[in-house]
Design a protein around this motif. Structure first.
Motif, PDB file in Angstrom:
ATOM      1  N   MET A   1      25.883  43.163  35.252  1.00 34.99           N
ATOM      2  CA  MET A   1      26.450  41.886  35.868  1.00 34.99           C
ATOM      3  C   MET A   1      27.461  41.090  34.949  1.00 34.99           C
ATOM      4  SD  MET A   1      23.952  38.644  36.735  1.00 34.99           S
ATOM      5  CE  MET A   1      24.637  37.251  37.636  1.00 34.99           C
ATOM      6  N   LEU A   2      28.505  40.616  35.381  1.00 39.26           N
ATOM      7  CA  LEU A   2      29.592  39.818  34.779  1.00 39.26           C
ATOM      8  C   LEU A   2      29.146  38.255  34.223  1.00 39.26           C
ATOM      9  CD1 LEU A   2      32.500  40.641  37.085  1.00 39.26           C
ATOM     10  CD2 LEU A   2      32.291  41.668  34.794  1.00 39.26           C
ATOM     11  N   GLU A   3      29.452  38.112  33.165  1.00 30.94           N
ATOM     12  CA  GLU A   3      29.319  36.783  32.716  1.00 30.94           C
ATOM     13  C   GLU A   3      30.476  35.828  32.245  1.00 30.94           C
ATOM     14  OE1 GLU A   3      27.167  33.627  31.951  1.00 30.94           O
ATOM     15  OE2 GLU A   3      26.194  35.366  32.634  1.00 30.94           O
ATOM     16  N   TYR A   4      30.880  35.270  33.212  1.00 29.54           N
ATOM     17  CA  TYR A   4      32.175  34.314  32.939  1.00 29.54           C
ATOM     18  C   TYR A   4      31.766  33.001  32.452  1.00 29.54           C
ATOM     19  CZ  TYR A   4      36.693  32.411  34.403  1.00 29.54           C
ATOM     20  OH  TYR A   4      37.701  31.603  34.255  1.00 29.54           O
ATOM     21  N   ASP A   5      32.493  32.564  31.348  1.00 30.47           N
ATOM     22  CA  ASP A   5      32.207  31.345  30.651  1.00 30.47           C
ATOM     23  C   ASP A   5      33.523  30.671  30.333  1.00 30.47           C
ATOM     24  OD1 ASP A   5      31.296  29.214  29.522  1.00 30.47           O
ATOM     25  OD2 ASP A   5      30.599  30.129  27.792  1.00 30.47           O
ATOM     26  N   PRO A   6      34.170  29.980  31.108  1.00 29.40           N
ATOM     27  CA  PRO A   6      35.431  29.271  31.044  1.00 29.40           C
ATOM     28  C   PRO A   6      35.233  27.857  30.378  1.00 29.40           C
ATOM     29  CG  PRO A   6      34.979  29.079  33.204  1.00 29.40           C
ATOM     30  CD  PRO A   6      33.603  29.731  32.560  1.00 29.40           C
ATOM     31  N   SER A   7      33.941  27.334  29.930  1.00 24.46           N
ATOM     32  CA  SER A   7      33.866  26.169  29.443  1.00 24.46           C
ATOM     33  C   SER A   7      34.654  25.407  28.787  1.00 24.46           C
ATOM     34  CB  SER A   7      32.176  26.025  29.056  1.00 24.46           C
ATOM     35  OG  SER A   7      32.255  26.933  27.792  1.00 24.46           O
ATOM     36  N   ALA A   8      35.114  26.095  27.826  1.00 24.71           N
ATOM     37  CA  ALA A   8      36.416  25.538  26.959  1.00 24.71           C
ATOM     38  C   ALA A   8      37.424  25.229  27.600  1.00 24.71           C
ATOM     39  CB  ALA A   8      36.431  26.622  25.972  1.00 24.71           C
ATOM     40  N   GLU A   9      38.065  26.000  28.508  1.00 26.32           N
ATOM     41  CA  GLU A   9      39.207  25.871  29.389  1.00 26.32           C
ATOM     42  C   GLU A   9      38.898  24.491  30.272  1.00 26.32           C
ATOM     43  OE1 GLU A   9      37.857  28.782  28.948  1.00 26.32           O
ATOM     44  OE2 GLU A   9      39.250  30.474  29.535  1.00 26.32           O
ATOM     45  N   ILE A  10      37.683  24.421  30.855  1.00 23.57           N
ATOM     46  CA  ILE A  10      37.386  23.472  31.802  1.00 23.57           C
ATOM     47  C   ILE A  10      37.181  21.964  31.145  1.00 23.57           C
ATOM     48  CG2 ILE A  10      35.581  22.394  33.305  1.00 23.57           C
ATOM     49  CD1 ILE A  10      34.912  25.258  33.997  1.00 23.57           C
ATOM     50  N   GLU A  97      38.887  34.822  41.410  1.00 26.51           N
ATOM     51  CA  GLU A  97      39.283  33.557  42.204  1.00 26.51           C
ATOM     52  C   GLU A  97      39.135  32.207  41.394  1.00 26.51           C
ATOM     53  OE1 GLU A  97      37.721  30.997  46.105  1.00 26.51           O
ATOM     54  OE2 GLU A  97      36.748  32.924  45.542  1.00 26.51           O
ATOM     55  N   ALA A  98      37.991  32.131  40.480  1.00 29.45           N
ATOM     56  CA  ALA A  98      37.908  31.146  39.566  1.00 29.45           C
ATOM     57  C   ALA A  98      38.848  31.220  38.504  1.00 29.45           C
ATOM     58  CB  ALA A  98      36.495  31.701  38.868  1.00 29.45           C
ATOM     59  N   ARG A  99      39.330  32.214  38.010  1.00 31.34           N
ATOM     60  CA  ARG A  99      40.410  32.111  36.994  1.00 31.34           C
ATOM     61  C   ARG A  99      41.653  31.616  37.632  1.00 31.34           C
ATOM     62  NH1 ARG A  99      38.702  37.757  35.128  1.00 31.34           N
ATOM     63  NH2 ARG A  99      37.527  37.331  33.076  1.00 31.34           N
TER      64      ARG A  99
END
Length: 369
Positions: A1-10, A97-99
């Motif tokens: 399962m992919l774990e995507y964590d863009p919290s720093a960018e957000i 899509e999120a990226r």
């Protein structure tokens, strides 16, 4: 399962947006909209046409500014939901899509941030842009038309209303000059960094085969100013010429002398208008632009800042601010900021926001130094 964590960018996007929101002062903007809406709803508003246009234009601009901020705020909130869904779905398409939304928001917020740097006296005004061909013969007049298309396409991309006020066509290719108005909030502040001499280097399509030709065009940008009506021009200082409007190759647009050329004798400033159907309308439009230029000239002389607002644009060697290379390396480079693009075709199709944003930041640094 992919774990995507863009919290720093957000978080970075939210920090930048919070600074923008503070500069824009959303509460004051809403109060200004409420005040203008009250004025716009007055029964006798259109008894004074000039005032009514001022109120409705200011209201439209304020509403647009608020809508831009609120749209970004909603997208930031939706982004966090999108990231949660992407992690729940656990597939690459959702993450992509999120990226993409993060990339899009970085550009939107970056553009909005640049607009907060527009704090000059006239930056919030609409703009009148004039392009004149310089040295280079047919290549120069063709280049002037290429620049006209570039700015009109840029305005179209941004959904900014444009009104072409006058165009003087060359006997061969392209145009000698054109003047058009971009009616949008901060159009002057944004486009004023485009003022100066632009240089084109390419293999000429008009001369001998394989001969490289360098040509020039000058871009002038002035704000649309309500105060222009305060400038009084004595009749003795003005020469008025009327002539028939014409299109490419001298083709007649109408059969009456409706086009107007105003020459201000003391300064040598010349303004031509042929967009309107009547001589009276063209004279009024030309007078408006002439008064604006004279008002700017007065302010420049008073403040000893002639180079800030207009300066001398010779459209020749030695003072170019941007070069367009259409041979060999295929490059557009701004000589002030260093910003460049390796795709001139997209630049001439109106993709100039990178150059404009770099120019605004460059100007702000110069002002602060």
């Amino acid at each position: 399962m992919l774990e995507y964590d863009p919290s720093a960018e957000i978080q970075a996007l939210r920090t930048t947006f919070a600074n923008i929101r503070e500069v824009v002062d959303v509460d004051s903007l809403r109060a200004e909209i409420a005040r203008l809406e009250a004025e716009a709803s007055e029964p006798g508003l259109w008894d004074d046409t000039a005032n009514a246009q001022r109120v409705t234009s200011a209201l439209s601009h304020a509403q647009s500014a608020l809508a831009r901020v609120e749209s970004v705020e909603r997208r930031l909130d939706d982004l966090e939901v999108l990231v949660e869904l992407a992690n729940e779905m656990g597939d690459e398409d959702s993450v992509s899509e999120a990226r993409k939304e993060i990339t899009d928001l970085e550009k939107v917020i970056g553009d909005l941030e640049v607009k907060t740097l527009l704090d000059g006296e006239y930056d919030d005004r609409s703009a009148v842009v004039t392009i004149r061909s310089g040295a280079g013969g047919d290549d120069a007049t063709d280049f002037a038309e290429m620049l006209m298309r570039m700015y009109l396409r840029w305005a179209e991309r941004n959904k900014y209303p444009v009104k072409v006020l006058d165009t003087s066509y060359a006997e061969g290719a392209g145009i000698k000059s054109t003047t058009f108005e971009v009616d949008a909030p901060y159009a002057y502040g944004v486009l004023s960094v485009e003022a100066g001499t632009h240089r084109l280097a390419r293999i000429s399509p008009f001369g001998s085969a394989d001969k490289r030709q360098t040509s020039f065009a000058a871009v002038e940008v002035i704000p649309v100013m309500e105060e222009a009506v305060e400038v009084e021009i004595p009749e003795g200082d003005l020469r008025v010429d009327v002539f028939r409007s014409s299109g490419p190759g001298g083709q007649s647009v109408n059969t009456t002398d409706s086009a107007v050329r105003l020459t201000h004798l003391p300064t040598g400033i010349v303004v031509s208008m042929q967009n309107e159907k009547s001589q009276i309308q063209n004279r009024a439009a030309a007078m408006r632009v002439l008064q604006t230029r004279l008002l700017l000239l007065q302010k420049e002389e008073e403040a000893a800042k002639k180079k800030e607002l207009a300066g001398t644009i010779t459209a020749s060697w030695g003072d170019q601010m941007r070069s367009y290379f259409l041979y060999g390396q295929q490059l557009v480079k701004d000589l002030r900021t260093g910003h460049e693009s390796g795709n001139p075709a997209t630049v001439f199709d109106g993709d100039i926001d990178g150059f404009i944003n770099a120019g605004i930041r460059w100007r702000k640094r110069k002002t602060d130094d």
